[in-house]
Design a protein around this motif. Structure first.
Motif, short mmCIF file in Angstrom:
data_model
loop_
_atom_site.label_atom_id
_atom_site.label_comp_id
_atom_site.label_asym_id
_atom_site.label_seq_id
_atom_site.Cartn_x
_atom_site.Cartn_y
_atom_site.Cartn_z
N ASP A 125 -68.00 9.59 -14.15
CA ASP A 125 -67.74 8.28 -14.73
C ASP A 125 -66.27 8.16 -15.10
OD1 ASP A 125 -70.35 7.25 -14.62
OD2 ASP A 125 -70.91 8.31 -16.44
N VAL A 127 -63.58 6.16 -17.80
CA VAL A 127 -63.48 5.43 -19.07
C VAL A 127 -62.08 4.85 -19.20
CG1 VAL A 127 -65.22 6.80 -20.26
CG2 VAL A 127 -62.81 7.49 -20.37
N ARG A 135 -64.18 3.14 -23.44
CA ARG A 135 -65.34 2.40 -22.95
C ARG A 135 -65.55 2.76 -21.48
NH1 ARG A 135 -65.51 -2.63 -25.70
NH2 ARG A 135 -67.25 -3.23 -24.35
N LEU A 136 -66.80 2.88 -21.09
CA LEU A 136 -67.11 3.15 -19.69
C LEU A 136 -66.68 1.99 -18.81
CD1 LEU A 136 -70.68 4.65 -20.10
CD2 LEU A 136 -68.69 5.87 -19.21
N PRO A 152 -68.81 5.93 -23.98
CA PRO A 152 -69.47 7.09 -23.34
C PRO A 152 -70.32 7.86 -24.34
CG PRO A 152 -67.12 7.51 -23.66
CD PRO A 152 -67.35 6.09 -24.04
N SER A 153 -71.11 8.78 -23.80
CA SER A 153 -72.00 9.58 -24.65
C SER A 153 -71.18 10.50 -25.55
CB SER A 153 -72.92 10.42 -23.78
OG SER A 153 -72.18 11.42 -23.10
N ASP A 156 -69.70 13.29 -23.54
CA ASP A 156 -68.54 12.90 -22.75
C ASP A 156 -67.32 12.66 -23.62
OD1 ASP A 156 -69.86 13.12 -20.35
OD2 ASP A 156 -70.31 10.98 -20.15
N ILE A 175 -64.16 11.50 -16.31
CA ILE A 175 -64.90 12.48 -17.12
C ILE A 175 -65.42 13.59 -16.21
CG2 ILE A 175 -66.75 12.84 -18.77
CD1 ILE A 175 -66.63 9.82 -19.35
#
Length: 345
Positions: A125, A127, A135-136, A152-153, A156, A175
């Motif tokens: 992913d 960001v 932010r993703l 993201p989580s 991450d 990531i």
């Protein structure tokens, strides 16, 4: 990226081969495999010449590395080598029967693992930094149009803080946590031997502020639209992968460049002596061709600039690599970073 590359209609599921879309060390010259054959001989000696010597090529494409490596390997090894190509695409026609074709690496490996331009295709992913944090980046598959999505989580965010700290709004990070997990899984499968990842890479101290996500199709760079029509790739944080390999149990680690590694394995790019043109014109022409191919593999601004991550299990680094000065490694800044299961093998 996962769907675009490995979904039902994904780029690699269709059987596309990397050499058809961009130049690799494998397609540039069989001298690359000749260097790996020397490395295999050193691994074999370090392991005490086992009855079975695995050679596993992850992200094998059309198995060019294995084909060439078998041709260059010491004849004394021929009866003990178990060549294994790991690839999601269908087995190509005409592949020698001796080469095993499978979708995932074996659970137990004794010998040499090669991952040449594999990690850059492990999906990740992206960001973007905003005034309220990362932010993703969400992408429409059919057009490549982007919008900012949720944060993201926590895992991450931890990886970003450790390996790709973001600065001002607009900066982007790719990531690499799935790549760290994928590489750790390789090291966990390696009972004894050497694993080598070769890829476009960057280090924590010099991450590109806007990322490296790129598309390739028919020899040209294109927008990375995730519709399955092109290869989508991003450079690899090999230093982060090295740390994951260490945690997975690697015995020794080296981060270096392809130029330095191949020179240590005997490639020079030197032209043959001029008087050979008079004594043996055919040999001179062959020598010139070899010199040109090796020079391309060693070119610091091209293939020679690739990163090499070499990690061992149950053995020291092979003699040819042991004397190389390593690329500086910056340890992760967070003690809570953990790997998860890889998204693709």
């Amino acid at each position: 990226m996962e769907l675009a590359l490995y979904g039902e209609d994904g780029f690699y599921r269709r059987g596309e081969r990397p050499g058809e879309h961009f130049r690799t060390s494998v397609s540039a010259s069989s001298r690359f495999a000749a260097a790996l054959a020397r490395l295999l001989g050193e691994v074999d000696a370090a392991l005490g010449r086992p009855e079975r010597l695995d050679v596993v090529d992850i992200g094998a494409g059309c198995a060019g590395i294995l084909r060439h490596l078998l041709a260059h390997a010491d004849p004394a090894l021929a009866g003990r080598i178990r060549p294994i190509a790991v690839e999601v695409a269908p087995r190509p026609d005409g592949l020698p029967a001796a080469i095993t074709w499978r979708g995932a690496p074996p659970e137990s490996i004794t010998g040499l693992v090669i991952a040449n331009e594999w990690l850059d295709n492990v999906p990740l992913d992206v960001v973007e930094q905003t005034s309220t944090g990362p932010r993703l980046v969400e992408v429409r598959r059919t057009s490549g149009d982007e919008r900012l999505g949720p944060p993201p989580s926590p895992e991450d965010l931890d990886w970003i803080a450790s390996w790709w700290p973001l600065g001002e709004p607009g900066d982007r990070a790719e990531i690499g946590r799935p790549r760290c997990a994928a590489w750790a899984s390789v090291i966990e499968r390696l009972d004894t031997g050497l694993a080598v990842a070769v890829d476009y890479a960057h280090a924590r101290a010099a991450r590109p502020p806007y990322g490296t996500l790129t598309g390739y199709r028919d020899g040209a760079t294109v927008a990375p639209v995730p519709d399955g029509s092109c290869d989508i790739t991003a450079h690899v944080a090999l230093d982060a992968c090295a740390a994951s390999g260490d945690r997975a149990g690697a015995s020794a680690t080296l981060l270096t460049t392809q130029r330095d590694a191949l020179r240590a394995l005997g490639l020079t790019g030197a032209r043959p002596p001029l008087d050979l043109a008079h004594r043996d014109p055919r040999a001179y022409l062959v020598g010139l061709r070899t010199a040109g191919e090796e020079a391309e593999l060693l070119d610091a601004s091209g293939l020679g600039g690739f990163g090499w991550l070499a990690q061992t299990a149950g053995m020291p680094l092979p003699p040819s690599l042991a004397g190389l000065a390593p690329v500086a490694r910056v340890p992760a800044q967070s003690s809570t970073l953990r790997d998860s299961s890889p998204r693709r093998m």
